[in-house]
Enzyme design. Structure first.
Site, PDB file in Angstrom:
ATOM      1  N   ASP A   9       1.315  -1.468  -0.294  1.00 13.65           N
ATOM      2  CA  ASP A   9      -0.166  -0.389  -0.202  1.00 13.65           C
ATOM      3  C   ASP A   9       0.902   1.344   0.334  1.00 13.65           C
ATOM      4  O   ASP A   9       0.617   2.046   1.034  1.00 13.65           O
ATOM      5  CB  ASP A   9      -1.102   0.001   1.141  1.00 13.65           C
ATOM      6  CG  ASP A   9      -0.398  -0.106   2.134  1.00 13.65           C
ATOM      7  OD1 ASP A   9       0.961  -0.190   2.385  1.00 13.65           O
ATOM      8  OD2 ASP A   9      -1.367   0.109   3.439  1.00 13.65           O
ATOM      9  N   HIS A 245       9.692  -0.356   8.644  1.00 14.27           N
ATOM     10  CA  HIS A 245       8.654  -1.620   8.982  1.00 14.27           C
ATOM     11  C   HIS A 245       8.956  -2.416   7.483  1.00 14.27           C
ATOM     12  O   HIS A 245       9.771  -3.735   7.720  1.00 14.27           O
ATOM     13  CB  HIS A 245       7.482  -0.767   8.830  1.00 14.27           C
ATOM     14  CG  HIS A 245       7.301   0.187   9.958  1.00 14.27           C
ATOM     15  ND1 HIS A 245       7.060  -0.484  11.252  1.00 14.27           N
ATOM     16  CD2 HIS A 245       7.134   1.494   9.984  1.00 14.27           C
ATOM     17  CE1 HIS A 245       7.020   0.539  12.316  1.00 14.27           C
ATOM     18  NE2 HIS A 245       6.551   0.889  12.041  1.00 14.27           N
TER      19      HIS A 245
HETATM   20  C1  BDR Z   1       2.730  -0.659   8.844  1.00 16.51           C
HETATM   21  O1  BDR Z   1       2.037   0.647   8.674  1.00 16.51           O
HETATM   22  C2  BDR Z   1       1.914   1.348   8.027  1.00 16.51           C
HETATM   23  O2  BDR Z   1       1.510   2.296   7.643  1.00 16.51           O
HETATM   24  C3  BDR Z   1       3.733   0.801   7.052  1.00 16.51           C
HETATM   25  O3  BDR Z   1       3.721   0.788   5.566  1.00 16.51           O
HETATM   26  C4  BDR Z   1       3.804   0.046   7.565  1.00 16.51           C
HETATM   27  O4  BDR Z   1       3.037  -1.201   6.563  1.00 16.51           O
HETATM   28  C5  BDR Z   1       3.489  -0.002   9.613  1.00 16.51           C
HETATM   29  O5  BDR Z   1       2.471  -0.129  11.366  1.00 16.51           O
HETATM   30 CA    CA Z   2       2.661  -0.491   4.181  1.00 18.06          CA
END
Ligand code: BDR
Ligand code: CA
Length: 317
Positions: A9, A245
């Site tokens: 995403d 992340h």
């Molecule tokens: C996740 O949430 C999204 O904001 C980031 O892309 C990551 O996949 C972290 O909690």
């Molecule tokens: Ca993400």
């Protein structure tokens, strides 16, 4: 080589993860599927197409996926984390040439086709809400037989003092579609959760990002620029710098040895104040836990060699 289907995403850290997939010789990226999450599905799909072009991987199909969660009503998008355009409002989010058309197949069908084409070899790496993967499982209950494993960014298991980022117990990707997450976690395939327990240990400092911007050529400069917005959001939590992340999930798919895994079945809370909480039953627990009985053990990352993850990412530029 690991054959990978990336479900994403984009999203600033998604873009950083895609760069890793595009550059690392251990990865063979067979497809990208998009999902709502950090922005609407229109925006995340446009961003995936633009990033594909930017990183020079035009041969990789991009299939558009779900616009909303399976059951949970939409609560809006994370524009306060990733910007209105999903890529840090740095003025760079549009594709510029003719490579900006998604594949004709819907993401869930594309996932099923790729899994069968690469039966026994494909690793799914979802780094957004798990809606597309759950749809694919609903359409094809045989899917787990064809997939080598799922390595996902999501979850918060409360180790090392790390809680959730949407509530004290819920991480954003799982919170975005908890029903889908529970379907994925309880299917009969190996799932590895790369959650906040470890991604909060992988911090790219301001100096690290500046160096990539200075010395990392056109892609380094771009990635550093889009992280400006993200860093402003994270600064009160990190004291400077960002959490990596989604690239940590890719790192785990390519080299699980960078992480310490804890095994046990996982369920996801789908309503109430703990919506989106991920709960793993630990081995040898005598307590009655029928909701976890009969489920296969999944792997939860509880420690990470963050220095190596960061060093290997830096070496891509
Ligand atoms: C996740 O949430 C999204 O904001 C980031 O892309 C990551 O996949 C972290 O909690
Ligand atoms: Ca993400």
């Amino acid at each position: 080589m690991t054959k990978i289907l990336f479900d994403t995403d984009p999203g600033i850290d998604d873009a950083m993860a895609l760069y890793l997939l595009a550059r690392d010789p251990r990865a063979e990226l067979v497809g990208i599927t998009t999902v709502f999450g950090n922005a609407s599905i229109d925006t995340t799909t446009r961003n995936a197409l633009a990033l594909r072009e930017r990183f020079g991987i035009h041969h990789v199909p991009v299939a558009r996926g779900a616009a909303r969660a399976l059951v949970k009503p939409s609560e809006g998008f994370a524009d306060f984390v990733h910007g209105q355009d999903g890529l840090g409002d740095a003025g760079t989010a549009t594709a510029s040439s003719g490579h900006d058309t998604p594949d004709g197949r819907a993401a869930a069908l594309f996932i099923i086709e790729m899994a069968r084409r690469h039966s026994g070899e494909l690793v799914l790496v979802p780094v957004g809400p798990l809606t597309n993967i759950a749809h694919a499982l609903q359409l094809d209950p045989d899917l787990p037989r064809h997939v080598r494993g799922v390595v996902l960014m999501g979850g918060a298991f409360g180790t090392l003092g790390h809680g959730g980022n949407m509530s004290p117990v819920a991480e954003a990707n799982i919170h975005g579609d908890p029903h889908a997450a529970d379907i994925v976690a309880t299917a009969d395939w190996p799932v590895t959760f790369v959650g906040l327990d470890v991604t909060h240990q992988v911090r790219m400092s301001t100096a690290y990002l500046d160096e990539i911007g200075r010395e990392g050529g056109v892609h380094g400069r771009y990635l550093r620029d889009i992280t400006r917005f993200y860093e402003r959001f994270y600064e009160p939590r990190t004291g400077g710098g960002i959490y990596s992340h989604d690239a940590s999930a890719v790192a785990c798919a390519l080299d699980p040895g960078l992480f310490t895994l804890r095994h046990g079945p996982v369920r996801v809370v789908t309503d109430g104040i703990a919506t989106g909480q991920t709960i793993q039953r630990l081995p040898g627990r005598p307590d009655p836990s029928p909701h976890w009985d009969g489920l296969r053990d999944q792997a939860v990352c509880v420690e990470v060699d963050s220095e190596r993850v960061l060093r290997e990412y830096r070496a891509l530029f």
